[in-house]
Design a protein around this motif. Sequence first.
Motif, PDB file in Angstrom:
ATOM      1  N   SER A  54      74.094   6.559 -34.939  1.00 51.07           N
ATOM      2  CA  SER A  54      75.279   7.314 -35.368  1.00 51.07           C
ATOM      3  C   SER A  54      75.035   8.816 -35.406  1.00 51.07           C
ATOM      4  O   SER A  54      75.974   9.607 -35.357  1.00 51.07           O
ATOM      5  CB  SER A  54      75.731   6.844 -36.748  1.00 51.07           C
ATOM      6  OG  SER A  54      74.803   7.243 -37.748  1.00 51.07           O
ATOM      7  N   THR A  55      73.772   9.213 -35.502  1.00 46.29           N
ATOM      8  CA  THR A  55      73.454  10.645 -35.571  1.00 46.29           C
ATOM      9  C   THR A  55      72.926  11.197 -34.246  1.00 46.29           C
ATOM     10  O   THR A  55      72.554  12.369 -34.167  1.00 46.29           O
ATOM     11  CB  THR A  55      72.392  10.894 -36.664  1.00 46.29           C
ATOM     12  OG1 THR A  55      71.214  10.124 -36.362  1.00 46.29           O
ATOM     13  CG2 THR A  55      72.916  10.472 -38.035  1.00 46.29           C
ATOM     14  N   SER A  56      72.906  10.334 -33.232  1.00 50.04           N
ATOM     15  CA  SER A  56      72.384  10.769 -31.930  1.00 50.04           C
ATOM     16  C   SER A  56      73.310  11.800 -31.286  1.00 50.04           C
ATOM     17  O   SER A  56      74.492  11.537 -31.056  1.00 50.04           O
ATOM     18  CB  SER A  56      72.222   9.565 -30.999  1.00 50.04           C
ATOM     19  OG  SER A  56      71.858   9.986 -29.701  1.00 50.04           O
ATOM     20  N   LYS A  57      72.771  12.960 -31.015  1.00 50.20           N
ATOM     21  CA  LYS A  57      73.569  14.020 -30.386  1.00 50.20           C
ATOM     22  C   LYS A  57      73.819  13.743 -28.912  1.00 50.20           C
ATOM     23  O   LYS A  57      74.652  14.408 -28.277  1.00 50.20           O
ATOM     24  CB  LYS A  57      72.860  15.362 -30.557  1.00 50.20           C
ATOM     25  CG  LYS A  57      72.761  15.803 -32.019  1.00 50.20           C
ATOM     26  CD  LYS A  57      72.061  17.141 -32.141  1.00 50.20           C
ATOM     27  CE  LYS A  57      71.963  17.575 -33.593  1.00 50.20           C
ATOM     28  NZ  LYS A  57      71.269  18.882 -33.736  1.00 50.20           N
ATOM     29  N   GLU A  58      73.080  12.795 -28.365  1.00 51.91           N
ATOM     30  CA  GLU A  58      73.232  12.472 -26.948  1.00 51.91           C
ATOM     31  C   GLU A  58      74.456  11.593 -26.680  1.00 51.91           C
ATOM     32  O   GLU A  58      74.916  11.498 -25.546  1.00 51.91           O
ATOM     33  CB  GLU A  58      71.970  11.761 -26.434  1.00 51.91           C
ATOM     34  CG  GLU A  58      70.688  12.548 -26.624  1.00 51.91           C
ATOM     35  CD  GLU A  58      70.724  13.890 -25.918  1.00 51.91           C
ATOM     36  OE1 GLU A  58      71.305  13.956 -24.815  1.00 51.91           O
ATOM     37  OE2 GLU A  58      70.185  14.870 -26.467  1.00 51.91           O
ATOM     38  N   LEU A  59      74.945  10.949 -27.729  1.00 53.67           N
ATOM     39  CA  LEU A  59      76.083  10.035 -27.552  1.00 53.67           C
ATOM     40  C   LEU A  59      77.396  10.799 -27.529  1.00 53.67           C
ATOM     41  O   LEU A  59      77.566  11.808 -28.230  1.00 53.67           O
ATOM     42  CB  LEU A  59      76.130   9.006 -28.687  1.00 53.67           C
ATOM     43  CG  LEU A  59      75.070   7.908 -28.668  1.00 53.67           C
ATOM     44  CD1 LEU A  59      75.241   7.005 -29.883  1.00 53.67           C
ATOM     45  CD2 LEU A  59      75.168   7.076 -27.393  1.00 53.67           C
ATOM     46  N   ARG A  60      78.329  10.302 -26.757  1.00 57.40           N
ATOM     47  CA  ARG A  60      79.669  10.871 -26.726  1.00 57.40           C
ATOM     48  C   ARG A  60      80.355  10.629 -28.066  1.00 57.40           C
ATOM     49  O   ARG A  60      80.024   9.705 -28.800  1.00 57.40           O
ATOM     50  CB  ARG A  60      80.494  10.240 -25.607  1.00 57.40           C
ATOM     51  CG  ARG A  60      79.987  10.495 -24.205  1.00 57.40           C
ATOM     52  CD  ARG A  60      80.834   9.739 -23.204  1.00 57.40           C
ATOM     53  NE  ARG A  60      80.845   8.302 -23.495  1.00 57.40           N
ATOM     54  CZ  ARG A  60      81.670   7.435 -22.912  1.00 57.40           C
ATOM     55  NH1 ARG A  60      82.565   7.864 -22.033  1.00 57.40           N
ATOM     56  NH2 ARG A  60      81.604   6.158 -23.214  1.00 57.40           N
ATOM     57  N   GLN A  61      81.361  11.438 -28.378  1.00 58.44           N
ATOM     58  CA  GLN A  61      82.104  11.279 -29.625  1.00 58.44           C
ATOM     59  C   GLN A  61      82.698   9.876 -29.730  1.00 58.44           C
ATOM     60  O   GLN A  61      82.665   9.252 -30.804  1.00 58.44           O
ATOM     61  CB  GLN A  61      83.220  12.321 -29.712  1.00 58.44           C
ATOM     62  CG  GLN A  61      84.087  12.175 -30.963  1.00 58.44           C
ATOM     63  CD  GLN A  61      85.095  13.289 -31.077  1.00 58.44           C
ATOM     64  OE1 GLN A  61      84.774  14.460 -30.903  1.00 58.44           O
ATOM     65  NE2 GLN A  61      86.340  12.934 -31.376  1.00 58.44           N
ATOM     66  N   LYS A  62      83.233   9.381 -28.628  1.00 60.21           N
ATOM     67  CA  LYS A  62      83.835   8.050 -28.629  1.00 60.21           C
ATOM     68  C   LYS A  62      82.812   6.990 -29.026  1.00 60.21           C
ATOM     69  O   LYS A  62      83.104   6.090 -29.834  1.00 60.21           O
ATOM     70  CB  LYS A  62      84.400   7.734 -27.244  1.00 60.21           C
ATOM     71  CG  LYS A  62      85.006   6.337 -27.137  1.00 60.21           C
ATOM     72  CD  LYS A  62      85.494   6.069 -25.721  1.00 60.21           C
ATOM     73  CE  LYS A  62      86.031   4.636 -25.610  1.00 60.21           C
ATOM     74  NZ  LYS A  62      86.467   4.328 -24.230  1.00 60.21           N
ATOM     75  N   ASP A  63      81.591   7.090 -28.457  1.00 64.84           N
ATOM     76  CA  ASP A  63      80.556   6.100 -28.758  1.00 64.84           C
ATOM     77  C   ASP A  63      80.105   6.187 -30.210  1.00 64.84           C
ATOM     78  O   ASP A  63      79.887   5.171 -30.866  1.00 64.84           O
ATOM     79  CB  ASP A  63      79.360   6.290 -27.826  1.00 64.84           C
ATOM     80  CG  ASP A  63      79.702   5.954 -26.383  1.00 64.84           C
ATOM     81  OD1 ASP A  63      80.550   5.073 -26.174  1.00 64.84           O
ATOM     82  OD2 ASP A  63      79.119   6.574 -25.465  1.00 64.84           O
ATOM     83  N   ARG A  64      79.965   7.416 -30.705  1.00 64.46           N
ATOM     84  CA  ARG A  64      79.577   7.560 -32.109  1.00 64.46           C
ATOM     85  C   ARG A  64      80.669   7.023 -33.035  1.00 64.46           C
ATOM     86  O   ARG A  64      80.382   6.414 -34.062  1.00 64.46           O
ATOM     87  CB  ARG A  64      79.281   9.031 -32.430  1.00 64.46           C
ATOM     88  CG  ARG A  64      77.929   9.488 -31.898  1.00 64.46           C
ATOM     89  CD  ARG A  64      77.524  10.852 -32.418  1.00 64.46           C
ATOM     90  NE  ARG A  64      78.365  11.920 -31.858  1.00 64.46           N
ATOM     91  CZ  ARG A  64      79.183  12.669 -32.554  1.00 64.46           C
ATOM     92  NH1 ARG A  64      79.297  12.495 -33.867  1.00 64.46           N
ATOM     93  NH2 ARG A  64      79.907  13.611 -31.969  1.00 64.46           N
TER      94      ARG A  64
END
Length: 394
Positions: free
Chosen positions: A136-146
């Motif tokens: 949930s805190t991964s900056k690599e993930l897109r907003q949609k995925d988070r």
Amino acid sequence: MKRLIQQIINRCSVLVLLMSVLSLPYVQAAQLSAMTARQVQKSLEFQAEEQWKEAAVVLESVGTPTEYDKAFVNRMLGVVYWQKEQPLKAINALYASVNSKVLDEEAQRASERMLADLLMTQSRYQDALRLYYPLSTSKELRQKDRGEIWLRIAQAHYQDEQYSKALKGINAHLKLASAKPSSLSLKLGSQLKLKHWKGSTRTLKRLIAIEPRKKTWWIQLVGSYQRLNDKKQMLNTLVLAKRKGITLSDSEKVMMAQLYQQQGVPEKAAAVMAEVNQGEADTTGLVMEASYWQHAKEWDKAIVAWERAASDAPKYYWVAAQLSLQHGQYQKALSLLERVNNPEKVPDVELARALAYDKLNEFDKALLHAKRANELKPSDQSQSWIQYLTQKTP
């Protein structure tokens, strides 16, 4: 609510896994050893034909000469075992892949997400949360995925009856994604469990805005206002629901009538009860209607309602007769008095008849009934009637 969440988890997990299957051939396949790459390709051909057993056999026979080969194959086995309805094997394979830490960052995150989703389907919520929170805190993930991961976090906490954490999770999700009935329902469920009645009213209004024809939201909104002891808003909600075409049950209409009466609008309360009492009606409903019409000073309607109530409970003939006398319906009163069958009321009935006949200028009959009343139960009132009527009788 929990069953619905579990169904959503299961459906979404399958979709994630299938998408992963499609992407596997292209995830740094060049890093695989030549022998493993051939076996992987062969397995993918079986998977394309949904021949999961054969696909698993091929992957299980891979020698996996490198750690990367082993992690890659275990990742694929996780998907294949899931399709074979062997969730424990799928989880173990994915754990092996994830724990190796040799996949590239994107594949590692995808594998962790797959594993967490699988753990959710097996009700292993705390295990799933240990994977979801770092994602949930991964900056690599897109907003949609988070946003989707925060939804999973909320679902896991809700399923584990950790409602405060579920509420925090769904609020984090709603900051990243547009509100949908499913996510708002989860938020509502958490608020209701936590007895956050004010918050639940706001959530229910959002649900109504999205699904105005869904009766459940309207009735739950009434319930939340009831918890807040806000009777005005309870009534407003029921009235608006009815205007929007929501069909209210008889019990809900009775509630509306009671609220109208409490708000000082007896004529509307009576009209609602008249609607409830169409066709078959119970005594309680008829008495409510009659009382409301009486408070609204709609005398004719009140008398009719009291008479109808009396057909079920004869004691109300006396109430209907008295109201008829008070409002000049003397013939009606005499008819109703004939049906009063309470022995204790006989002297009072005779005096009531005396009054009715006096008003109809039938003084002989009035005097006869006044004398009967006095014989049955001598009183100053009956004697005064006799004296009064004797003067009017020739």
